[in-house]
Design an enzyme around this catalytic site. Structure first.
Site, short mmCIF file in Angstrom:
data_model
loop_
_atom_site.label_atom_id
_atom_site.label_comp_id
_atom_site.label_asym_id
_atom_site.label_seq_id
_atom_site.Cartn_x
_atom_site.Cartn_y
_atom_site.Cartn_z
N CYS A 159 0.86 -1.18 0.00
CA CYS A 159 0.00 0.00 0.00
C CYS A 159 0.90 1.24 0.00
O CYS A 159 2.01 1.21 0.56
CB CYS A 159 -0.88 -0.03 1.25
SG CYS A 159 -1.80 1.49 1.57
N PRO A 160 0.46 2.33 -0.61
CA PRO A 160 1.28 3.55 -0.58
C PRO A 160 1.69 3.99 0.83
O PRO A 160 2.75 4.59 1.01
CB PRO A 160 0.37 4.60 -1.24
CG PRO A 160 -0.46 3.81 -2.19
CD PRO A 160 -0.74 2.50 -1.47
N THR A 161 0.87 3.68 1.83
CA THR A 161 1.23 4.05 3.20
C THR A 161 2.52 3.38 3.63
O THR A 161 3.33 3.96 4.36
CB THR A 161 0.09 3.69 4.17
OG1 THR A 161 -1.10 4.39 3.77
CG2 THR A 161 0.44 4.10 5.60
N HIS A 209 0.51 -3.85 6.04
CA HIS A 209 -0.70 -3.83 6.86
C HIS A 209 -1.94 -4.28 6.09
O HIS A 209 -3.04 -4.24 6.64
CB HIS A 209 -0.93 -2.42 7.42
CG HIS A 209 -1.17 -1.38 6.37
ND1 HIS A 209 -0.16 -0.90 5.58
CD2 HIS A 209 -2.30 -0.76 5.97
CE1 HIS A 209 -0.66 -0.01 4.73
NE2 HIS A 209 -1.96 0.08 4.94
N CYS A 220 -7.37 -3.04 4.11
CA CYS A 220 -7.06 -1.60 4.05
C CYS A 220 -7.71 -0.94 2.85
O CYS A 220 -8.73 -0.28 2.95
CB CYS A 220 -5.55 -1.36 4.05
SG CYS A 220 -5.12 0.40 3.87
N SER A 230 -11.29 1.09 2.84
CA SER A 230 -11.16 2.54 3.06
C SER A 230 -11.90 3.33 1.98
O SER A 230 -12.61 4.29 2.28
CB SER A 230 -9.68 2.92 3.07
OG SER A 230 -9.01 2.31 4.16
#
Length: 377
Positions: A47-49, A68, A179, A183
């Site tokens: 994920c970009p996070t 995550h 995620c 989201s």
């Protein structure tokens, strides 16, 4: 041979410092303690996070096992755990639901009291509740990430960060419910509360933005305008329900002005899934004066500002965390909805790679060539 109660040695990708590729290392994963569950990760994605955490400006804690968005199988449980057993298919998530605090007991929020570091949420839950780590590498303790740490063949999570799911679930798809999909989809359904016949604009067409398009479509929006600076994402957006696709770089005027003209005054709902100051302004300004709502889905924690005139003139803004879902309660139902073909997760998966190629997956995302890459051990 049973591994219950024993330290497990396995493969993990460790971020030792900022701005460096992840290193595949052998780590030791300790047994779960009270109200914890040890999981064998079967599928995870980038994920970009995860990538943004490597930016020095984020002030993350290192060394750390990132990741995550995943799904796995319970290997063992700690004392006091009654809702899980070895062999259960599960999805961990960064949004805990303890079901005991005043926030979990309220219908007004899905933010559990276990979340405390709102200034830097990516380092929240960097250690277990007893302030220790379950990961060790080369004799050093390794930080957890957002209560999950899926870039490891085995991980340990709090039971409040975990949901048991359908035994027939395809883990290489439902991992996205941990995620990105939840989201974006939930932002449209739960937070924006998109209404039938309404007009919507979605900024940013990564996994979260495309999932927001799905949510707008299912909610009955009559027009969904998808916005991204990468036109290669437009076919997927249209396949998921977008009626219009716009690339700001192809226009001779600000994107918000174009959307306002196309819709005769602005959209009813906009969802900012990119999270920059520029996209927030555009998302706010393209909504209809008097009643338009802008929902902030992605946030890169820049200095985001809005004009108070927008609020005075009837526009409003809200935000979302994990799509507004109460995680433990909602994730199993989302898995069933996917099983029943209410929505399509397959189209969000563009690549599949072995876990050892995790840095290649990161490069694909950075280059805008992937939506989600599924990594398996």
């Amino acid at each position: 041979m049973s591994t219950k109660g024993k330290v497990i040695k396995c493969k993990a990708a460790i971020a030792w410092e900022t701005d460096r590729p992840l290193c595949i290392e052998e780590v030791e994963v300790s047994p779960p303690r009270a109200h914890e569950v040890r999981i064998k990760i079967m599928a995870t994605s980038v994920c970009p996070t995860d990538i943004n955490t490597l930016n020095p400006k984020k002030k993350a804690l290192f060394p750390v096992v990132l990741g995550h968005e995943c799904a796995g199988i319970v290997e063992s449980i700690g004392p006091g755990v009654t809702n899980f057993k070895p062999g259960d298919k599960v999805i961990p998530f960064f949004a805990p639901q303890c079901k005991k605090c005043k926030f979990c007991l309220s219908p007004l929020t899905n933010l559990c009291g276990k979340l405390r570091n709102f200034e830097n949420p990516t380092i929240d839950q960097a250690l277990m509740e007893d302030s220790t780590s379950r990961f060790t590498c080369k004799g050093k303790p390794i930080y957890h990430f957002m209560g999950v740490s899926s870039f490891s063949q085995y991980t340990v999570v709090s039971e409040a960060n975990l949901a048991k799911i359908d035994d027939e679930a395809n883990l290489e798809r439902v991992c996205l419910i941990g995620c990105g999909f939840s989201s974006g989809y939930g932002a449209a359904i739960n937070n924006a509360k998109v209404t039938p016949g309404s007009t919507c604009a979605v900024f940013g067409l990564g996994c979260v933005g495309l999932s927001a398009v799905i949510g707008c479509k299912i909610a009955g929006a009559s027009r969904i305008i998808a916005v991204d600076i990468n036109s290669e994402k437009f076919p997927k957006a249209k396949a998921l329900g977008a009626t219009d696709c716009l690339n700001p770089r192809d226009l001779n005027k600000p994107i918000q002005d174009v959307i306002t003209e196309l819709t005769g005054g602005g959209v009813d709902f906009s969802l900012d899934c990119a999270g920059t100051a520029q996209t927030l302004k555009a998302a706010m300004d393209c909504t209809m004066l008097r009643w338009g709502l802008c929902t902030v889905v992605g946030a890169k924690f820049d200095e985001l500002t809005i004009s108070t005139v927008n609020l005075i003139m009837g526009r409003s803004i809200n935000g979302t965390f994990f799509g507004g879902w109460k995680s433990v309660d909602s994730v199993p139902n989302l898995v069933i909805d996917y099983k029943n073909k209410k929505f399509d997760l397959d189209i969000l998966v563009t690549h599949a790679l072995p876990f050892d190629k995790i840095n290649e997956a990161i490069d694909l995302l950075n280059q805008g060539k992937s939506i989600r890459t599924i990594l398996t051990f």
